[in-house]
Design a protein around this motif. Structure first.
Motif, PDB file in Angstrom:
ATOM      1  N   ARG A   1       0.824  -1.210   0.000  1.00  0.00           N
ATOM      2  CA  ARG A   1       0.000   0.000   0.000  1.00  0.00           C
ATOM      3  C   ARG A   1       0.862   1.266   0.000  1.00  0.00           C
ATOM      4  O   ARG A   1       0.554   2.238  -0.690  1.00  0.00           O
ATOM      5  N   ALA A   2       1.926   1.213   0.782  1.00  0.00           N
ATOM      6  CA  ALA A   2       2.802   2.389   0.836  1.00  0.00           C
ATOM      7  C   ALA A   2       3.441   2.642  -0.522  1.00  0.00           C
ATOM      8  O   ALA A   2       3.539   3.796  -0.984  1.00  0.00           O
ATOM      9  N   ARG A   3       3.840   1.566  -1.152  1.00  0.00           N
ATOM     10  CA  ARG A   3       4.484   1.734  -2.467  1.00  0.00           C
ATOM     11  C   ARG A   3       3.495   2.342  -3.464  1.00  0.00           C
ATOM     12  O   ARG A   3       3.821   3.267  -4.206  1.00  0.00           O
ATOM     13  N   ARG A   4       2.273   1.831  -3.474  1.00  0.00           N
ATOM     14  CA  ARG A   4       1.263   2.353  -4.408  1.00  0.00           C
ATOM     15  C   ARG A   4       0.921   3.811  -4.098  1.00  0.00           C
ATOM     16  O   ARG A   4       0.735   4.623  -4.992  1.00  0.00           O
ATOM     17  N   LEU A   5       0.864   4.082  -2.821  1.00  0.00           N
ATOM     18  CA  LEU A   5       0.541   5.452  -2.437  1.00  0.00           C
ATOM     19  C   LEU A   5       1.644   6.412  -2.884  1.00  0.00           C
ATOM     20  O   LEU A   5       1.371   7.492  -3.421  1.00  0.00           O
ATOM     21  N   LEU A   6       2.880   5.984  -2.705  1.00  0.00           N
ATOM     22  CA  LEU A   6       3.987   6.843  -3.124  1.00  0.00           C
ATOM     23  C   LEU A   6       3.996   6.996  -4.645  1.00  0.00           C
ATOM     24  O   LEU A   6       4.198   8.104  -5.171  1.00  0.00           O
TER      25      LEU A   6
END
Lengths: 507, 178
Positions: free
Chosen positions: B161-166
């Protein structure tokens, strides 16, 4: 771009990147703290040195009080010491000197013993003669006398074949001083009135005991105290007992067989009452904790209020084992190792609302054919966060107490007071708290608390009751003040008010 | 002044060497702190605490590995200690809508490290920690789970999720530029 490429590119971009930073300003902030660290380390060294020196001094003082004078420096002790060393070699000739004419023919008294008797002893004994009771010994006990009581040729016992050395003048010429000079210093077995061939013990070396049936403790017995029956001429021989023989005799005699004089003879010489007793005292303490917090900087007030509102001090437990010395005047000093555990309750309730915009579906349109058409766009997201936490925190301290006190004994009861300092050698905190951002933080993950040595101040009133002459139980109210224990912008101090109970044992 | 000399001087507590260490390594360590801190001020606090720990621990340091890596690890540990672990629970369940955005391959040549740091700082705290620990420090999920007191699956899902958000934030930034 796949995940792996994305990660690699990101890592490459940030890996060696150096942010701009005013290192000079950073150093200015760090330098005072590093200097304080250095000063603190020096302080620890001096504290330990001081504590070590104090303990060494205490140990030295205790040993010095236990042994006030060396043996060689005391005239009284010299007498005792020489008497003891001459004990096996001195032949009992107290009454023998009275009837030297017939006693000397059968006993051997090394001439040098008279000469070796110290002048101090002569004077002491001559000046203050003592009477020693003479006790009749049952014949059956005489028959049980060990073989080793008198062995022929034994250096320490009578040897009838040894030529007599005329070392003492005739009885008629004896002066008190001369008489005391030949005073025997060891237990003697005598058996007057028995024919020389009628003894129960037929061992050759025990021939002289056949003529004796009286046990006399002649140690410390001057001639003037000798029984008239002994002087009457019935005594034909005096046989000293070697230490080994004496032990064997003791083992043969039961308590009720023992003549009244024997317990006196067997009893160890009474020691001088020690001026100082060794004291050991385990203690247990429970009480209420007062917590005091303050801030050092004005900007830390909100954080301080958050902590004050979330932390509540509860009870504390303390236990220690103290060792020390007590002077007979009532003063005592104690040190040892103590453990304290302070319990606190952490409770925190918070609610907050966060709003932000995220991508989402802004519109759903269903056409005539029944298909759904989504329109995406920014939507507002609102999050209500509610958090409630209630845990218990603990602070554990390991201390070295240094306590001095005084107690006044009246009968079985005693009343006293004591005070001192506790050297804190370890402090551990465990639990939850709020940090400067009002976020939760685990205390054990922080470096807020001082792992270094610190001091707390202690005082107590005590009332005691003697369970026996060596053991005393005592209890009383105590108060302890623990100064600042943190390294943060706050000061965190404790007052511990409790009830202490201890059992002291003297040695 | 060589690294070996700095270490030896700091072990003896000589302030000249301590200052040299601060000047030489703190910009690099500050980057690490910024990735974990919510803002520049928080990162400065983390760095200051971490440097104090470095100076206190350096007498026990044995040069078996990289000195820089040893200091970075202290900064990361300090940062994690100063952050709130409760975020992992509170933030789970959000951002399920996020699909993998399209990030142009040359995006990192256009984005500077400073901009990337600013974007990372915008990530929610729990996401940011896991993202940094796994992507930059390359800790495995098992170790991250232990460090943060979460499950391994939580670590994996929050990283995704963090990767997609970034990525979406990067894509959004590019849209704005266009």
């Amino acid at each position: 771009m796949n995940e792996q490429n994305f990660d690699n590119k990101l890592r490459d971009s940030l890996g060696d990147y150096r942010s701009k930073l005013d290192t000079g300003a950073l150093w200015e902030q760090l330098e005072p703290q590093l200097a304080a660290d250095k000063k603190r380390r020096r302080g620890i060294f001096w504290w330990w040195s001081g504590a070590g020196a104090l303990l060494a001094l205490g140990a030295w003082a205790w040993f010095a009080l236990q042994n006030p004078k060396s043996v060689s420096s005391s005239p009284d002790r010299t007498v005792e010491s020489q008497t003891v060393t001459q004990l096996p070699e001195t032949v009992a000739t107290a009454q023998g000197t009275q009837s030297a004419a017939h006693t000397m023919s059968e006993t051997t008294t090394p001439a040098n013993q008279v000469e070796e008797t110290p002048e101090t002893e002569k004077e002491a004994i001559g000046a203050k003669p003592k009477q020693t009771p003479v006790v009749e010994m049952p014949e059956q006990l005489v028959s049980k006398l060990p073989k080793s009581a008198s062995k022929p040729g034994s250096k320490r016992n009578l040897n009838p074949t040894t030529p007599l050395k005329q070392s003492t003048p005739p009885a008629s010429n004896q002066t008190p001083a001369n008489l005391t000079a030949s005073r025997p210093t060891n237990p003697v077995v005598m058996a007057p009135g028995l024919p020389s061939d009628a003894g129960a013990v037929q061992e050759p070396g025990f021939a002289q005991q056949q003529k004796t049936n009286t046990i006399a403790q002649l140690e410390n017995a001057p001639i003037s105290g000798v029984s008239s029956s002994m002087v009457a001429g019935e005594t034909q021989a005096i046989a000293p007992l070697s230490p080994l023989a004496w032990l064997e005799l003791k083992s043969l005699l039961t308590t009720d067989q023992m003549p009244p004089v024997l317990p006196v003879m067997l009893a160890k010489p009474e020691k001088k009452a020690a001026k100082t007793d060794l004291l050991i005292r385990p203690n247990f303490e429970i009480g209420y904790t007062f917590k005091m917090m303050d801030r050092e900087y004005a900007d830390s007030l909100p954080a301080l209020q958050a902590r004050l509102g979330s932390e509540e001090a509860l009870e504390y437990l303390h236990g220690n084992l103290l060792l020390g010395a007590r002077h007979r005047t009532g003063w005592y000093a104690l040190t040892g190792l103590g453990y304290t555990r302070i319990t606190e309750r952490f409770s925190f309730n918070t609610e907050r609302t966060e709003r932000d915009s995220v991508d989402g579906i802004t519109e759903i349109y269903i056409n005539a054919q029944g298909d759904s058409i989504f329109t995406e766009g920014l939507v507002q997201r609102t999050r209500h966060i509610s958090y409630r936490k209630r845990t218990y925190s603990s602070y554990t301290l390991l201390d070295v107490p240094l306590i001095a006190g005084y107690d006044w004994e009246k009968g079985r009861w005693s009343y006293g007071a004591e005070a001192g300092i506790f050297l804190n050698i370890s402090l551990k905190a465990k639990g939850d708290a709020l940090d400067r951002y009002s976020d939760f933080v685990r205390l054990e993950d922080t470096d807020w608390f001082k792992p270094r040595i610190g001091i707390s101040y202690y005082g107590s009133l005590r009332i005691g009751y003697a369970l026996d002459d060596k053991t005393r139980i005592s209890l009383g109210p105590t108060f302890r003040y623990v100064p600042n224990v943190t390294e943060t912008n706050y000061t965190q101090r404790y007052g511990l008010l409790g009830l202490n109970i201890g059992i002291a044992r003297r040695f | 002044m060589t690294e070996h000399e700095i270490i030896r001087g700091c072990k003896q507590g000589v302030s000249v060497y301590q200052r040299e260490l601060v000047e030489r390594y703190s910009p690099m360590l500050f980057t690490v702190a910024r990735r974990y801190g919510r803002d520049r001020h928080a990162a400065e606090d983390i760095l200051q605490d971490a440097l104090l720990k470095v100076f206190r621990a350096i007498p026990k340091y044995e040069p078996t590995g990289s000195f820089e890596a040893w200091m970075r690890r202290i900064v990361v540990t300090t940062a994690l200690q100063s952050l709130d672990k409760g975020w992992h629970q509170r933030e789970s369940g959000n951002l399920d809508y996020a699909e993998e955005p399209i990030v142009p391959p040359d995006i990192f040549s256009q984005l500077g490290a400073e901009e990337l740091l600013q974007l990372i700082a915008k990530l929610p705290e729990g996401f940011r920690q896991i993202f940094n620990l796994h992507i930059i420090e390359q800790y495995p999920h098992t170790e991250i789970a232990v460090m943060l007191g979460i499950t391994e699956s939580t670590s994996r899902s929050q990283l995704t999720r963090a990767r997609r958000l970034l990525q979406s934030m990067i894509a959004e930034r590019e849209k704005i530029k266009i």
